[in-house]
Design a protein around this motif. Structure first.
Motif, PDB file in Angstrom:
ATOM      1  N   GLN A   4       0.834  -1.205   0.000  1.00 60.96           N
ATOM      2  CA  GLN A   4       0.000   0.000   0.000  1.00 60.96           C
ATOM      3  C   GLN A   4       0.868   1.254   0.000  1.00 60.96           C
ATOM      4  O   GLN A   4       0.623   2.186  -0.763  1.00 60.96           O
ATOM      5  CB  GLN A   4      -0.936   0.024   1.212  1.00 60.96           C
ATOM      6  CG  GLN A   4      -1.808   1.276   1.227  1.00 60.96           C
ATOM      7  CD  GLN A   4      -2.649   1.416   2.482  1.00 60.96           C
ATOM      8  OE1 GLN A   4      -2.305   0.886   3.531  1.00 60.96           O
ATOM      9  NE2 GLN A   4      -3.758   2.134   2.365  1.00 60.96           N
ATOM     10  N   ASN A   5       1.912   1.272   0.835  1.00 62.60           N
ATOM     11  CA  ASN A   5       2.804   2.431   0.883  1.00 62.60           C
ATOM     12  C   ASN A   5       3.532   2.619  -0.440  1.00 62.60           C
ATOM     13  O   ASN A   5       3.720   3.752  -0.892  1.00 62.60           O
ATOM     14  CB  ASN A   5       3.807   2.307   2.022  1.00 62.60           C
ATOM     15  CG  ASN A   5       3.223   2.693   3.366  1.00 62.60           C
ATOM     16  OD1 ASN A   5       2.009   2.810   3.534  1.00 62.60           O
ATOM     17  ND2 ASN A   5       4.089   2.870   4.334  1.00 62.60           N
ATOM     18  N   GLN A   6       3.926   1.516  -1.080  1.00 68.97           N
ATOM     19  CA  GLN A   6       4.593   1.608  -2.383  1.00 68.97           C
ATOM     20  C   GLN A   6       3.664   2.222  -3.421  1.00 68.97           C
ATOM     21  O   GLN A   6       4.067   3.084  -4.202  1.00 68.97           O
ATOM     22  CB  GLN A   6       5.018   0.209  -2.842  1.00 68.97           C
ATOM     23  CG  GLN A   6       6.477   0.069  -3.039  1.00 68.97           C
ATOM     24  CD  GLN A   6       6.835  -1.343  -3.455  1.00 68.97           C
ATOM     25  OE1 GLN A   6       6.004  -2.257  -3.527  1.00 68.97           O
ATOM     26  NE2 GLN A   6       8.091  -1.529  -3.756  1.00 68.97           N
ATOM     27  N   ASP A   7       2.421   1.788  -3.414  1.00 64.17           N
ATOM     28  CA  ASP A   7       1.425   2.303  -4.345  1.00 64.17           C
ATOM     29  C   ASP A   7       1.203   3.801  -4.109  1.00 64.17           C
ATOM     30  O   ASP A   7       1.159   4.586  -5.060  1.00 64.17           O
ATOM     31  CB  ASP A   7       0.121   1.523  -4.180  1.00 64.17           C
ATOM     32  CG  ASP A   7      -0.922   1.928  -5.207  1.00 64.17           C
ATOM     33  OD1 ASP A   7      -0.595   1.947  -6.406  1.00 64.17           O
ATOM     34  OD2 ASP A   7      -2.060   2.224  -4.787  1.00 64.17           O
ATOM     35  N   VAL A   8       1.093   4.205  -2.860  1.00 59.28           N
ATOM     36  CA  VAL A   8       0.890   5.614  -2.526  1.00 59.28           C
ATOM     37  C   VAL A   8       2.134   6.418  -2.896  1.00 59.28           C
ATOM     38  O   VAL A   8       2.032   7.530  -3.415  1.00 59.28           O
ATOM     39  CB  VAL A   8       0.526   5.796  -1.035  1.00 59.28           C
ATOM     40  CG1 VAL A   8       0.537   7.267  -0.632  1.00 59.28           C
ATOM     41  CG2 VAL A   8      -0.834   5.173  -0.749  1.00 59.28           C
ATOM     42  N   SER A   9       3.318   5.857  -2.674  1.00 54.94           N
ATOM     43  CA  SER A   9       4.566   6.539  -3.021  1.00 54.94           C
ATOM     44  C   SER A   9       4.628   6.812  -4.524  1.00 54.94           C
ATOM     45  O   SER A   9       5.008   7.908  -4.952  1.00 54.94           O
ATOM     46  CB  SER A   9       5.771   5.706  -2.580  1.00 54.94           C
ATOM     47  OG  SER A   9       6.974   6.344  -2.929  1.00 54.94           O
ATOM     48  N   SER A  56       3.378   7.966   6.898  1.00 52.59           N
ATOM     49  CA  SER A  56       4.030   6.655   6.866  1.00 52.59           C
ATOM     50  C   SER A  56       4.876   6.499   5.607  1.00 52.59           C
ATOM     51  O   SER A  56       6.007   6.019   5.660  1.00 52.59           O
ATOM     52  CB  SER A  56       2.973   5.548   6.937  1.00 52.59           C
ATOM     53  OG  SER A  56       3.572   4.280   6.792  1.00 52.59           O
ATOM     54  N   VAL A  57       4.329   6.917   4.472  1.00 54.39           N
ATOM     55  CA  VAL A  57       5.074   6.840   3.216  1.00 54.39           C
ATOM     56  C   VAL A  57       6.325   7.707   3.284  1.00 54.39           C
ATOM     57  O   VAL A  57       7.423   7.276   2.917  1.00 54.39           O
ATOM     58  CB  VAL A  57       4.179   7.243   2.021  1.00 54.39           C
ATOM     59  CG1 VAL A  57       4.999   7.433   0.760  1.00 54.39           C
ATOM     60  CG2 VAL A  57       3.093   6.212   1.804  1.00 54.39           C
ATOM     61  N   VAL A  58       6.177   8.938   3.776  1.00 53.84           N
ATOM     62  CA  VAL A  58       7.310   9.858   3.861  1.00 53.84           C
ATOM     63  C   VAL A  58       8.380   9.309   4.808  1.00 53.84           C
ATOM     64  O   VAL A  58       9.568   9.294   4.488  1.00 53.84           O
ATOM     65  CB  VAL A  58       6.841  11.261   4.315  1.00 53.84           C
ATOM     66  CG1 VAL A  58       8.034  12.167   4.610  1.00 53.84           C
ATOM     67  CG2 VAL A  58       5.944  11.887   3.258  1.00 53.84           C
ATOM     68  N   GLU A  59       7.977   8.823   5.958  1.00 56.33           N
ATOM     69  CA  GLU A  59       8.924   8.364   6.980  1.00 56.33           C
ATOM     70  C   GLU A  59       9.589   7.043   6.633  1.00 56.33           C
ATOM     71  O   GLU A  59      10.721   6.796   7.021  1.00 56.33           O
ATOM     72  CB  GLU A  59       8.214   8.253   8.332  1.00 56.33           C
ATOM     73  CG  GLU A  59       7.801   9.604   8.888  1.00 56.33           C
ATOM     74  CD  GLU A  59       6.814   9.509  10.053  1.00 56.33           C
ATOM     75  OE1 GLU A  59       6.533   8.384  10.532  1.00 56.33           O
ATOM     76  OE2 GLU A  59       6.310  10.576  10.458  1.00 56.33           O
TER      77      GLU A  59
END
Length: 180
Positions: A4-9, A56-59
């Motif tokens: 999910q974080n990869q997709d948002v990134s 979360s994505v940024v950190e």
């Protein structure tokens, strides 16, 4: 980084580096977007984001592609922009003797002819170490790492900048400063 974080990134990279207008978002000249506006504009296009997810994505990004402002109200991509809305005013820096550029073997003929060009981006991206440059090159095919005589370029009037995530930036690298 979770899927999910990869997709948002990837979504944030696209919107904050290349196409903010694709969701109706406006960036200031330094690349900053209001976080509330980003969330609202994304929602209008069916992309559900919230502050904890964005943080979360940024950190957790190993590449540190994004930065949140000190007041917590804004986000930007730290480098890699092709959007004409953005012209981050980086502070000029003296580079180390050598920097590295990771690319794929299929681009070597063109690079040997024209040097490294920013293309649709504002800057050529250079790495401070061979390991990072190799990882960058692998994203494009069979990797090759070029050694850039950055200090000689600087001494010949070329300007260098360093983004918040450590990536070195310059507008172009002439063939005479490239070695393998």
């Amino acid at each position: 980084m979770s899927h999910q974080n990869q997709d948002v990134s990837k979504f944030l990279s696209y919107v904050l580096r290349h196409q903010p207008e694709s969701i109706g978002l406006t960036l200031d000249s330094e690349g900053w977007a209001n976080l509330d506006s980003l969330i609202a504009c994304a929602a209008k296009k069916g992309r559900i984001l919230d502050l904890p997810l964005i943080r979360s994505v940024v950190e957790n990004s190993d590449k540190k592609r994004f930065s949140i402002s000190d007041d917590g109200g804004y986000i930007r991509a730290v480098q890699g922009h092709s959007s004409k809305q953005v012209d981050i005013s980086y502070e000029e820096q003296t580079p180390p003797q050598y920097l590295y550029h990771g690319t794929a073997t299929r681009f070597i003929v063109s690079i040997n002819q024209d040097g490294l060009l920013a293309g649709s981006r504002q800057y050529v991206h250079l790495s401070a170490d061979i390991t990072t440059a190799t990882a960058v090159g692998q994203r494009h095919g069979k990797p090759v790492v070029l050694t850039i005589d950055a200090l000689a370029m600087y001494q010949n009037g070329f300007k260098f900048y360093q983004a918040d995530n450590g990536v070195w930036l310059t507008t172009a690298v002439p063939v005479t400063f490239i070695g393998e």
